[in-house]
Design a protein around this motif. Structure first.
Motif, PDB file in Angstrom:
ATOM      1  N   VAL A 141      -5.033 -14.267   4.542  1.00  0.00           N
ATOM      2  CA  VAL A 141      -5.653 -14.067   5.853  1.00  0.00           C
ATOM      3  C   VAL A 141      -7.140 -13.829   5.625  1.00  0.00           C
ATOM      4  N   GLY A 142      -7.435 -13.055   4.578  1.00  0.00           N
ATOM      5  CA  GLY A 142      -8.812 -12.827   4.164  1.00  0.00           C
ATOM      6  C   GLY A 142      -8.856 -12.523   2.676  1.00  0.00           C
ATOM      7  N   ILE A 143     -10.018 -12.660   2.090  1.00  0.00           N
ATOM      8  CA  ILE A 143     -10.208 -12.332   0.678  1.00  0.00           C
ATOM      9  C   ILE A 143     -11.659 -11.914   0.480  1.00  0.00           C
ATOM     10  N   ASP A 144     -11.911 -10.999  -0.459  1.00  0.00           N
ATOM     11  CA  ASP A 144     -13.293 -10.585  -0.689  1.00  0.00           C
ATOM     12  C   ASP A 144     -13.803 -11.111  -2.020  1.00  0.00           C
ATOM     13  N   ARG A 145     -15.042 -10.817  -2.332  1.00  0.00           N
ATOM     14  CA  ARG A 145     -15.713 -11.377  -3.496  1.00  0.00           C
ATOM     15  C   ARG A 145     -15.283 -10.727  -4.815  1.00  0.00           C
ATOM     16  N   GLN A 146     -14.388  -9.744  -4.740  1.00  0.00           N
ATOM     17  CA  GLN A 146     -13.810  -9.159  -5.942  1.00  0.00           C
ATOM     18  C   GLN A 146     -12.402  -9.683  -6.198  1.00  0.00           C
ATOM     19  N   GLY A 147     -11.903 -10.514  -5.279  1.00  0.00           N
ATOM     20  CA  GLY A 147     -10.578 -11.096  -5.460  1.00  0.00           C
ATOM     21  C   GLY A 147      -9.459 -10.324  -4.796  1.00  0.00           C
ATOM     22  N   CYS A 148      -9.785  -9.314  -4.019  1.00  0.00           N
ATOM     23  CA  CYS A 148      -8.743  -8.563  -3.327  1.00  0.00           C
ATOM     24  C   CYS A 148      -8.344  -9.299  -2.050  1.00  0.00           C
ATOM     25  N   ARG A 149      -7.052  -9.443  -1.879  1.00  0.00           N
ATOM     26  CA  ARG A 149      -6.492 -10.271  -0.813  1.00  0.00           C
ATOM     27  C   ARG A 149      -6.008  -9.440   0.367  1.00  0.00           C
ATOM     28  N   LEU A 150      -6.237  -9.970   1.563  1.00  0.00           N
ATOM     29  CA  LEU A 150      -5.646  -9.443   2.780  1.00  0.00           C
ATOM     30  C   LEU A 150      -4.603 -10.443   3.240  1.00  0.00           C
ATOM     31  N   GLY A 151      -3.334 -10.032   3.255  1.00  0.00           N
ATOM     32  CA  GLY A 151      -2.251 -10.931   3.630  1.00  0.00           C
ATOM     33  C   GLY A 151      -1.772 -10.688   5.046  1.00  0.00           C
ATOM     34  N   GLN A 152      -0.594 -11.241   5.352  1.00  0.00           N
ATOM     35  CA  GLN A 152      -0.032 -11.118   6.694  1.00  0.00           C
ATOM     36  C   GLN A 152       0.396  -9.683   7.012  1.00  0.00           C
ATOM     37  N   GLY A 153       0.600  -8.888   5.975  1.00  0.00           N
ATOM     38  CA  GLY A 153       1.011  -7.508   6.193  1.00  0.00           C
ATOM     39  C   GLY A 153       2.467  -7.245   5.848  1.00  0.00           C
ATOM     40  N   GLY A 154       3.203  -8.299   5.463  1.00  0.00           N
ATOM     41  CA  GLY A 154       4.617  -8.115   5.132  1.00  0.00           C
ATOM     42  C   GLY A 154       4.846  -7.502   3.768  1.00  0.00           C
ATOM     43  N   GLY A 155       3.925  -7.709   2.843  1.00  0.00           N
ATOM     44  CA  GLY A 155       4.039  -7.123   1.512  1.00  0.00           C
ATOM     45  C   GLY A 155       4.792  -7.967   0.500  1.00  0.00           C
ATOM     46  N   TYR A 156       5.206  -9.179   0.864  1.00  0.00           N
ATOM     47  CA  TYR A 156       6.035  -9.998  -0.034  1.00  0.00           C
ATOM     48  C   TYR A 156       5.310 -10.360  -1.335  1.00  0.00           C
ATOM     49  N   TYR A 157       4.096 -10.833  -1.221  1.00  0.00           N
ATOM     50  CA  TYR A 157       3.368 -11.226  -2.435  1.00  0.00           C
ATOM     51  C   TYR A 157       2.967 -10.013  -3.266  1.00  0.00           C
ATOM     52  N   ASP A 158       2.568  -8.937  -2.605  1.00  0.00           N
ATOM     53  CA  ASP A 158       2.207  -7.719  -3.348  1.00  0.00           C
ATOM     54  C   ASP A 158       3.380  -7.226  -4.181  1.00  0.00           C
ATOM     55  N   VAL A 159       4.556  -7.152  -3.563  1.00  0.00           N
ATOM     56  CA  VAL A 159       5.752  -6.665  -4.257  1.00  0.00           C
ATOM     57  C   VAL A 159       6.155  -7.637  -5.363  1.00  0.00           C
ATOM     58  N   SER A 160       6.111  -8.926  -5.085  1.00  0.00           N
ATOM     59  CA  SER A 160       6.552  -9.929  -6.059  1.00  0.00           C
ATOM     60  C   SER A 160       5.660  -9.964  -7.283  1.00  0.00           C
ATOM     61  N   LEU A 161       4.355  -9.847  -7.091  1.00  0.00           N
ATOM     62  CA  LEU A 161       3.431  -9.857  -8.225  1.00  0.00           C
ATOM     63  C   LEU A 161       3.455  -8.530  -8.975  1.00  0.00           C
ATOM     64  N   ALA A 162       3.647  -7.443  -8.249  1.00  0.00           N
ATOM     65  CA  ALA A 162       3.740  -6.138  -8.919  1.00  0.00           C
ATOM     66  C   ALA A 162       4.958  -6.089  -9.833  1.00  0.00           C
ATOM     67  N   ALA A 163       6.036  -6.772  -9.442  1.00  0.00           N
ATOM     68  CA  ALA A 163       7.266  -6.759 -10.240  1.00  0.00           C
ATOM     69  C   ALA A 163       7.097  -7.465 -11.577  1.00  0.00           C
ATOM     70  N   CYS A 164       6.115  -8.354 -11.694  1.00  0.00           N
ATOM     71  CA  CYS A 164       5.920  -9.040 -12.978  1.00  0.00           C
ATOM     72  C   CYS A 164       4.621  -8.583 -13.647  1.00  0.00           C
ATOM     73  N   ARG A 165       4.183  -7.395 -13.298  1.00  0.00           N
ATOM     74  CA  ARG A 165       2.917  -6.880 -13.829  1.00  0.00           C
ATOM     75  C   ARG A 165       2.943  -6.724 -15.343  1.00  0.00           C
ATOM     76  N   HIS A 166       4.105  -6.401 -15.908  1.00  0.00           N
ATOM     77  CA  HIS A 166       4.208  -6.191 -17.354  1.00  0.00           C
ATOM     78  C   HIS A 166       4.835  -7.398 -18.062  1.00  0.00           C
ATOM     79  N   ARG A 167       4.821  -8.541 -17.377  1.00  0.00           N
ATOM     80  CA  ARG A 167       5.294  -9.788 -17.969  1.00  0.00           C
ATOM     81  C   ARG A 167       4.125 -10.767 -18.044  1.00  0.00           C
ATOM     82  N   LEU A 168       4.413 -11.946 -18.567  1.00  0.00           N
ATOM     83  CA  LEU A 168       3.424 -13.014 -18.518  1.00  0.00           C
ATOM     84  C   LEU A 168       3.333 -13.475 -17.077  1.00  0.00           C
ATOM     85  N   GLN A 169       2.193 -13.273 -16.430  1.00  0.00           N
ATOM     86  CA  GLN A 169       2.062 -13.555 -15.018  1.00  0.00           C
ATOM     87  C   GLN A 169       1.561 -14.971 -14.768  1.00  0.00           C
TER      88      GLN A 169
END
Length: 212
Positions: A141-169
């Protein structure tokens, strides 16, 4: 690194606005794009993304909601070049996404989630998690110059990427229009930071994707 045109583009989004207000502003800006402007921008973005296609690679794409950027041209190229596109698959009562292969045939959908403008087809097939993708294209929905993302607000991508934080992403690229860029977004600990952003004016890569 920004393409020169992107580096010079001013931000019109206030940094102090709350996320709900920012989402409304970004969506209005995106919806105001004229048909010709949107068509040309979409073609440019899809062409820029084609450089990331590698044979036999697994590429996470998405089904556009409302006025989100369409990836039809890219998906067609992915299939022609021997790579494999994957679409998000949402399980009931879970925010962590699966990804299932997409053949390019919308009629092959197993089921749909939502209705009307929020219609999201869900496809059957071998389900994989985000860490098994080589590249993940993330709608913003939006993104800033540091790479931080503003999504739809559902949290799906945040949760999905956080779950593989200690794996090869997977390599994560935010994709959208230039009007979705701002200087700085309000941030929370769970917010997703991406490796790059691609829009019609070029690409930005974030060397140290970190919100805090």
């Amino acid at each position: 690194m920004w393409f020169p045109a992107l580096n010079e583009r001013p931000s019109e989004m206030p940094r102090t606005a709350d996320k709900a207000s920012l989402r409304r502003q970004f969506r209005r800006a995106r919806a105001k794009l004229g048909k010709s402007e949107r068509r040309q921008a979409t073609r440019k973005i899809n062409n820029l993304l084609k450089r990331y296609i590698r044979r036999n690679s697994r590429i996470g794409v998405y089904w556009p909601i409302g006025s989100e950027l369409r990836l039809d041209g890219l998906i067609e190229a992915v299939l022609k070049r021997g790579a494999k596109p994957y679409l998000p698959y949402i399980e009931p009562h879970s925010l962590r996404l699966w990804f299932t292969p997409y053949s390019g045939n919308r009629k092959a959908a197993e089921r749909q989630r939502g209705n009307g403008k929020l219609y999201i087809p869900q496809f059957a097939g071998e389900k994989i998690r985000a860490h098994r993708l080589n590249l993940l294209l993330v709608p913003v929905v939006g993104i800033d110059r540091q790479g931080c993302r503003l999504g739809q607000g559902g949290g799906y991508y945040d949760v999905s990427l956080a779950a593989c934080r200690h794996r090869l992403q997977p390599h994560t690229l935010g994709v959208g229009f230039a009007c979705q860029l701002c200087d700085e977004l309000p941030r929370e600990i769970h917010d997703t930071t991406l490796n790059g952003f691609v829009c019609e004016l070029g690409e930005m890569r974030f060397k140290m994707p970190k919100c805090f």
